[in-house]
Design a protein around this motif. Structure first.
Motif, PDB file in Angstrom:
ATOM      1  N   ASP A 191     -95.163  50.523  81.146  1.00 27.46           N
ATOM      2  CA  ASP A 191     -95.049  50.026  79.775  1.00 27.46           C
ATOM      3  C   ASP A 191     -93.873  49.053  79.839  1.00 27.46           C
ATOM      4  OD1 ASP A 191     -97.123  51.471  78.710  1.00 27.46           O
ATOM      5  OD2 ASP A 191     -95.878  53.151  78.079  1.00 27.46           O
ATOM      6  N   LEU A 192     -94.183  47.752  79.906  1.00 26.89           N
ATOM      7  CA  LEU A 192     -93.181  46.729  80.201  1.00 26.89           C
ATOM      8  C   LEU A 192     -92.910  45.868  78.969  1.00 26.89           C
ATOM      9  CD1 LEU A 192     -91.421  45.059  82.162  1.00 26.89           C
ATOM     10  CD2 LEU A 192     -93.506  43.858  82.844  1.00 26.89           C
ATOM     11  N   GLU A 207    -100.818  44.477  87.691  1.00 23.48           N
ATOM     12  CA  GLU A 207    -102.191  44.887  87.395  1.00 23.48           C
ATOM     13  C   GLU A 207    -102.252  45.262  85.918  1.00 23.48           C
ATOM     14  OE1 GLU A 207    -105.667  47.938  88.993  1.00 23.48           O
ATOM     15  OE2 GLU A 207    -103.581  48.269  89.531  1.00 23.48           O
ATOM     16  N   VAL A 208    -102.714  44.321  85.115  1.00 24.39           N
ATOM     17  CA  VAL A 208    -102.683  44.476  83.659  1.00 24.39           C
ATOM     18  C   VAL A 208    -103.948  45.168  83.182  1.00 24.39           C
ATOM     19  CG1 VAL A 208    -102.675  43.213  81.470  1.00 24.39           C
ATOM     20  CG2 VAL A 208    -101.203  42.468  83.353  1.00 24.39           C
ATOM     21  N   GLY A 209    -103.793  46.089  82.248  1.00 30.40           N
ATOM     22  CA  GLY A 209    -104.941  46.767  81.667  1.00 30.40           C
ATOM     23  C   GLY A 209    -104.503  47.921  80.799  1.00 30.40           C
ATOM     24  N   SER A 210    -105.405  48.455  79.997  1.00 34.09           N
ATOM     25  CA  SER A 210    -105.057  49.548  79.089  1.00 34.09           C
ATOM     26  C   SER A 210    -104.653  50.805  79.845  1.00 34.09           C
ATOM     27  CB  SER A 210    -106.236  49.853  78.159  1.00 34.09           C
ATOM     28  OG  SER A 210    -107.376  50.241  78.922  1.00 34.09           O
ATOM     29  N   ASP A 211    -105.189  50.999  81.055  1.00 33.60           N
ATOM     30  CA  ASP A 211    -104.864  52.184  81.843  1.00 33.60           C
ATOM     31  C   ASP A 211    -103.889  51.892  82.974  1.00 33.60           C
ATOM     32  OD1 ASP A 211    -106.543  53.835  80.334  1.00 33.60           O
ATOM     33  OD2 ASP A 211    -108.288  53.208  81.494  1.00 33.60           O
ATOM     34  N   THR A 212    -103.421  50.636  83.066  1.00 38.87           N
ATOM     35  CA  THR A 212    -102.481  50.292  84.134  1.00 38.87           C
ATOM     36  C   THR A 212    -101.176  49.803  83.507  1.00 38.87           C
ATOM     37  OG1 THR A 212    -103.633  48.151  84.311  1.00 38.87           O
ATOM     38  CG2 THR A 212    -104.221  49.852  85.902  1.00 38.87           C
ATOM     39  N   ALA A 252     -97.254  52.409  73.535  1.00 37.44           N
ATOM     40  CA  ALA A 252     -96.603  53.069  74.669  1.00 37.44           C
ATOM     41  C   ALA A 252     -97.286  54.398  74.949  1.00 37.44           C
ATOM     42  CB  ALA A 252     -95.121  53.284  74.387  1.00 37.44           C
ATOM     43  N   ARG A 253     -97.455  54.724  76.213  1.00 38.36           N
ATOM     44  CA  ARG A 253     -98.073  55.988  76.582  1.00 38.36           C
ATOM     45  C   ARG A 253     -97.091  57.151  76.406  1.00 38.36           C
ATOM     46  NH1 ARG A 253    -101.099  52.847  80.434  1.00 38.36           N
ATOM     47  NH2 ARG A 253     -99.167  51.669  80.723  1.00 38.36           N
ATOM     48  N   PRO A 254     -97.578  58.362  76.067  1.00 41.07           N
ATOM     49  CA  PRO A 254     -96.680  59.513  75.887  1.00 41.07           C
ATOM     50  C   PRO A 254     -95.989  59.883  77.192  1.00 41.07           C
ATOM     51  CG  PRO A 254     -98.982  60.209  75.859  1.00 41.07           C
ATOM     52  CD  PRO A 254     -98.992  58.718  75.820  1.00 41.07           C
ATOM     53  N   ARG A 255     -94.867  60.567  77.094  1.00 36.53           N
ATOM     54  CA  ARG A 255     -94.090  60.941  78.271  1.00 36.53           C
ATOM     55  C   ARG A 255     -94.892  61.799  79.237  1.00 36.53           C
ATOM     56  NH1 ARG A 255     -87.704  62.267  77.287  1.00 36.53           N
ATOM     57  NH2 ARG A 255     -87.055  60.171  76.637  1.00 36.53           N
ATOM     58  N   SER A 256     -95.820  62.586  78.699  1.00 40.18           N
ATOM     59  CA  SER A 256     -96.620  63.465  79.557  1.00 40.18           C
ATOM     60  C   SER A 256     -97.452  62.680  80.567  1.00 40.18           C
ATOM     61  CB  SER A 256     -97.547  64.334  78.686  1.00 40.18           C
ATOM     62  OG  SER A 256     -98.415  63.511  77.903  1.00 40.18           O
ATOM     63  N   ARG A 257     -97.677  61.395  80.309  1.00 40.06           N
ATOM     64  CA  ARG A 257     -98.451  60.562  81.239  1.00 40.06           C
ATOM     65  C   ARG A 257     -97.602  60.072  82.417  1.00 40.06           C
ATOM     66  NH1 ARG A 257    -102.661  57.591  79.009  1.00 40.06           N
ATOM     67  NH2 ARG A 257    -102.828  56.679  81.091  1.00 40.06           N
TER      68      ARG A 257
END
Length: 336
Positions: A67-68, A98-103, A164-169
């Motif tokens: 998450d940049l 590597e840009v993407g929703s999961d990267t 931003a993705r949750p900390r658990s990720r």
């Protein structure tokens, strides 16, 4: 004179061809036209100014998801041409990831006296869309409120609502600050708070940037998180440095000593075993899982058997005693 006309036509033909090609390229994409606006200007005989080309692509790294958030200074001291170089730097950085929703997700916070979140982590998931959005960013001018920009990034850009993705990720959260001046507000406390929330901060200083302020903002070790370049003209050279820092190398792809499965853990790795196996004490090899059979005895079984036997023996003894008494009685009666 006729020969001179032919020579003139021969020399100017390549230039006319370049102009025509540029016209057709920009006419097809109005956003690209804005990004390329400086490409046609010359300054005192200097070479053409490099500009952001959203269609350009570069190699990418695959070993880390991020998450940049870029936090860029567009205060009065940053000239228009210099700000374009910052945008090129951002676009080149996007190319390496590597840009993407999961990267890797990217956001940009622009600041001067005020702060503007240009786009959020949830807004764009392709390199082309990201670079077009970068090409549309305009400088804000006036002051340098770096502390306010960092606080805004934490409160707006690095939230789950903003993508931003949750900390658990376990997704790395990274902020890259680019500035050429001294902050007009406090940065130490707000930077420490951001780092305390798990945000890794890189500080890039240009020209007149205050080194002490860069050190107060950046994560440790400082030698890995503080960068300085003399001019915006060479800021693009930092792209390769950040590529090494943010991408790294997938340790599993470089060889490992796991017997079964290698799991990439950002800068390191660990071993896992296939189903039915367990990891040995060396944390590398695997052994077949032994099925442990537990024999559970009924704790009452022996006692119940003994009690039954005792009861049976007592009953037999009573019957035997009675039988003996009867026989004696019968013998007595028979004699009489």
């Amino acid at each position: 004179m006729k020969a001179f006309h032919w020579i003139l036509l021969y020399c100017t033909a390549p230039l006319l061809s370049d102009v025509q090609a540029t016209y057709h390229l920009m006419a097809g994409d109005p956003e690209l036209m804005a990004a390329q606006s400086y490409a046609q200007t010359r300054n005192n005989g200097r070479p053409l100014l490099r500009t952001l080309n959203p269609a350009k692509t570069d190699s990418q790294c695959r070993s880390r998801s991020l998450d940049l958030v870029f936090i860029i200074d567009s205060s009065r001291s940053v000239r228009r041409g210099e700000f374009e170089k910052v945008k090129i730097f951002l676009a080149n950085m996007v190319d390496t990831l590597e840009v993407g929703s999961d990267t890797t997700r990217v956001a940009v916070v622009n600041y001067a006296s005020t702060v503007k979140t240009e786009f959020l982590l949830k807004d764009y998931f392709s390199k082309l869309d990201l670079k077009k959005a970068i090409s549309r960013i305009e400088p804000l001018a006036t002051g340098t409120m770096t502390g306010l920009a960092i606080k805004t990034a934490v409160n707006e850009a690095f939230t789950e609502q903003s993508g931003a993705r949750p900390r658990s990720r376990n997704i790395s959260k990274v902020a890259i600050i680019v500035t050429d001046g001294r902050p007009q507000d406090q940065v130490e406390e707000v930077s420490a708070s951001a780092r305390g929330k798990g945000i890794e901060i890189y500080a890039v200083g240009v020209d007149r940037a205050d080194m002490r302020s860069l050190q107060l903002m950046a994560s440790t070790p400082l030698e890995d998180h503080v960068f300085y370049v003399e001019t915006y003209g060479v800021i693009e050279k930092l792209t390769s440095k950040f590529r090494e820092t943010l991408c790294g190398v997938d340790p599993c792809s470089m060889g490992h000593d796991c017997k079964h499965i290698c799991v990439n853990s950002n800068a390191s790795y660990y071993c896992k075993c296939r189903k039915g196996y367990i990891l040995n004490a060396d944390k590398k090899t695997c052994s077949l899982k032994q099925v442990k059979v537990e024999v559970v005895e009924d704790p009452c079984k022996c006692e119940a058997r003994l009690a039954f036997q005792k009861q049976t023996q007592a009953a037999i003894q009573q019957l035997t005693a009675k039988h003996i008494q009867i026989e004696r009685l019968e013998n007595t009666v028979g004699r009489a």
